[in-house]
Design an enzyme around this catalytic site. Structure first.
Site, PDB file in Angstrom:
ATOM      1  N   SER A  32     -20.018  33.441  39.348  1.00  0.00           N
ATOM      2  CA  SER A  32     -19.302  33.059  38.185  1.00  0.00           C
ATOM      3  C   SER A  32     -17.649  32.805  38.384  1.00  0.00           C
ATOM      4  CB  SER A  32     -19.527  33.970  36.946  1.00  0.00           C
ATOM      5  OG  SER A  32     -19.321  35.178  36.988  1.00  0.00           O
ATOM      6  N   ASN A 119     -21.218  45.133  32.170  1.00  0.00           N
ATOM      7  CA  ASN A 119     -21.692  44.861  30.989  1.00  0.00           C
ATOM      8  C   ASN A 119     -20.800  44.716  29.706  1.00  0.00           C
ATOM      9  OD1 ASN A 119     -23.832  44.192  32.384  1.00  0.00           O
ATOM     10  ND2 ASN A 119     -25.295  45.673  31.462  1.00  0.00           N
ATOM     11  N   THR A 164     -16.005   5.317  -1.990  1.00  0.00           N
ATOM     12  CA  THR A 164     -17.189   5.861  -1.667  1.00  0.00           C
ATOM     13  C   THR A 164     -18.147   4.779  -0.924  1.00  0.00           C
ATOM     14  OG1 THR A 164     -18.020   5.224  -3.842  1.00  0.00           O
ATOM     15  CG2 THR A 164     -16.999   7.377  -3.621  1.00  0.00           C
ATOM     16  N   HIS A 165     -19.027   5.263  -0.165  1.00  0.00           N
ATOM     17  CA  HIS A 165     -20.071   4.350   0.835  1.00  0.00           C
ATOM     18  C   HIS A 165     -18.916   3.414   1.671  1.00  0.00           C
ATOM     19  CE1 HIS A 165     -23.153   5.375  -1.847  1.00  0.00           C
ATOM     20  NE2 HIS A 165     -22.515   5.568  -2.667  1.00  0.00           N
ATOM     21  N   SER A 286      -4.446  -3.135  26.102  1.00  0.00           N
ATOM     22  CA  SER A 286      -5.370  -3.553  26.930  1.00  0.00           C
ATOM     23  C   SER A 286      -4.882  -4.092  28.133  1.00  0.00           C
ATOM     24  CB  SER A 286      -6.077  -4.493  25.998  1.00  0.00           C
ATOM     25  OG  SER A 286      -6.986  -5.485  26.756  1.00  0.00           O
ATOM     26  N   LYS A 292      -3.281  -6.280  21.927  1.00  0.00           N
ATOM     27  CA  LYS A 292      -3.888  -4.971  21.667  1.00  0.00           C
ATOM     28  C   LYS A 292      -3.279  -3.746  21.434  1.00  0.00           C
ATOM     29  CE  LYS A 292      -8.135  -4.497  21.931  1.00  0.00           C
ATOM     30  NZ  LYS A 292      -9.223  -4.201  20.881  1.00  0.00           N
ATOM     31  N   GLU A 299     -10.038   7.722  18.909  1.00  0.00           N
ATOM     32  CA  GLU A 299     -11.166   7.656  19.404  1.00  0.00           C
ATOM     33  C   GLU A 299     -12.044   8.837  20.251  1.00  0.00           C
ATOM     34  OE1 GLU A 299     -12.343   3.277  20.676  1.00  0.00           O
ATOM     35  OE2 GLU A 299     -10.033   3.551  20.908  1.00  0.00           O
ATOM     36  N   GLN A 331     -24.227  35.288  31.238  1.00  0.00           N
ATOM     37  CA  GLN A 331     -23.033  34.693  32.091  1.00  0.00           C
ATOM     38  C   GLN A 331     -22.853  33.003  31.603  1.00  0.00           C
ATOM     39  OE1 GLN A 331     -22.193  35.914  35.922  1.00  0.00           O
ATOM     40  NE2 GLN A 331     -23.255  34.036  36.669  1.00  0.00           N
TER      41      GLN A 331
END
Ligand code: ARG
Length: 467
Positions: A32, A119, A164-165, A286, A292, A299, A331
């Site tokens: 590890s 441990n 809403t929605h 872009s 753009k 995002e 681990q």
């Protein structure tokens, strides 16, 4: 596979019982060190506390404890200078550091592991690391809350459509919308604070699983490492990963909030909405379309929850079938938590930058607030209040008026009084007062409501709380 180079020598840390070393593939699946080297500072802090305690209890000579302490500090500098020879043959960060210590200081290094096991060692290292991440999350969230608060202060009473929605519902204020995120982030922050409190018990001294016959002082090591107290059950101490799961759960909820605002930014910054302008610092162009300006940071933030939630599910899945106490499955906890923590901290920083730098477009928000029959509820309420109509009937009358306006391609305040009276003869000219967006938001004075008077109160409360 058995003749691979790694199979040559038996392990120097436990080789007594082994005739040969591990297969190369075994080494690859077992080691590890590639990722747990991130725990070096915590591992060294834990070992220093352990050695000092062993000496205080007369288990280790003061001379040995001193050279262990110094040796570990020298190793810390080596690692920080990028000069430490990490090796997968030594499996993990614990064995790498311990072997190097013995290399540097000789015999005394071999006494460090008295009365402890990897441990409890990994349990304490990882707890310290996650505790530190909680502190970072708390600080990051505080910064982001301040950024939202600043936005709220700048446009406390600017009107915008509430949705809403994702359909226009009722006008609200920009300050109110910004403060909604302050509330969410405050809950996130309290989740990290709460988890931090619960995880702040020290598992060091649980040893392999049963405790130890050496007269160790677990209160001393707990205190030295900033824990409130030692954990009370050695079996639980080495098998518990709740602290990591709680951190991941809190991170997931927080990342979900960040993702929701990221989604709003993506929508709001589009040419169709133009509610906000994101700064050049948080957008990209872009390569083909010169016009753009893409909200890439938003995002990516929206996507980060995928990783964080993925890590959460992964660790739950690792833990759910494990009989007590430690199993090597555990681990697999670290990479998930490391990745989630990195994603969260980066996300908090990016969101703070975006929120601080964004500019709300007051005129566009106001125009949008007035469109889409956003004051229809105000009209229905007026019919109830002024004409004594039952709400259901008022709702119906208003719906008829909305349909009429829609049919004519106008908004509610553009209907004439005569047209309104054709639907309900009792309607008077003063109805137009409530059809205005500013009046609409000003009227929503219930506690927690969007009226500027209430928003200013909440801004004052948060300004005080955030200092
Ligand atoms: N590298 C191990 C881990 O991350 C440390 C604990 C190993 N313990 C053991 N008994 N093999 O979990």
């Amino acid at each position: 596979m058995s003749d691979t180079p790694a199979s040559k020598a038996a392990n120097q840390m436990w080789g007594g019982r082994f005739a040969s070393g591990p297969d190369a593939i075994m080494q690859a699946i077992n080691a590890s060190i590639g990722f747990d080297q991130r725990l070096y500072a915590q591992d060294i802090a834990g070992s220093r506390a352990h050695a000092a305690m062993l000496a205080a209890q007369g288990i280790l000579s003061d001379r040995d404890a001193q050279s262990i302490g110094e040796g570990l500090l020298a190793i810390l500098s080596e690692i920080e200078a990028g000069r430490f020879p990490f090796t997968p043959e030594l499996e993990d960060i614990h064995l790498n550091i311990e072997a190097r210590l013995t290399e540097r200081i000789g015999e005394a290094g071999k006494r460090l592991h008295t009365g402890r096991s990897r441990n409890d060692q990994v349990a304490v290292d990882f707890r310290l690391w996650v505790r530190d991440q909680c502190d970072q999350a708390i600080a990051g969230l505080t910064g982001l809350m301040k950024a939202f608060l600043q936005q709220a202060e700048a446009g406390a009473d600017w009107v915008m459509p509430g949705f809403t929605h994702l359909q226009t519902a009722q006008p609200v204020t920009w300050g109110h919308h910004m403060l909604a995120y302050v509330e969410m982030l405050a809950r996130d922050r309290s989740r990290f604070e709460d988890a931090r409190k619960r995880m702040n018990e020290c598992p060091l001294g649980a040893a392999a699983l049963a405790g130890t016959s050496f007269p160790i002082d677990r209160h001393m090591t707990a205190k030295a490492l900033g824990f409130d107290r030692p954990t009370a059950n050695s079996l639980d101490s080495v098998s518990d990963r709740d602290f990591a799961l709680e951190f991941l759960a809190a991170s997931s909820i927080c990342a979900m909030h960040l993702s929701r605002f990221a989604e709003e930014l993506v929508i709001w910054s589009s040419a169709q909405f133009r509610f906000v302008r994101l700064s050049d610092r948080w957008t990209t162009g872009s390569s083909i379309m010169p016009q753009k300006k893409n909200p890439d940071a938003a995002e990516l933030l929206r996507a980060k929850l995928g990783r964080i939630l993925g890590a959460t599910v992964a660790l739950f899945t690792v833990m759910k079938g494990l009989a007590l106490t430690y199993s090597k499955d555990m681990q697999e906890d670290k990479e998930q938590v490391f990745d989630a923590a990195d994603s969260l901290m980066l996300g908090l920083a990016a969101m703070t930058g975006m929120v601080s730098d964004m500019t709300a477009n007051r005129e566009v928000l106001a125009a949008a607030a007035a469109s889409g029959f956003s004051t229809a509820t105000d009209l229905a309420d007026w019919l109830v209040r002024e004409l004594g109509l039952p709400f259901r009937e008022a709702h119906h009358v208003t719906g008829t008026l909305v349909a009429m306006a829609e049919g004519q391609g106008v908004d509610l305040p553009d209907l004439t009084l005569a047209q309104m009276q054709s639907v309900h003869p009792g309607i008077r000219a003063d109805v137009f007062g409530v059809l205005g967006v500013e009046n609409s938001v000003a009227s929503r004075t219930s506690y927690g409501g969007t009226a500027p008077v209430r928003v200013h109160e909440q801004i004052a409360r948060w300004a005080q709380a955030l200092g």
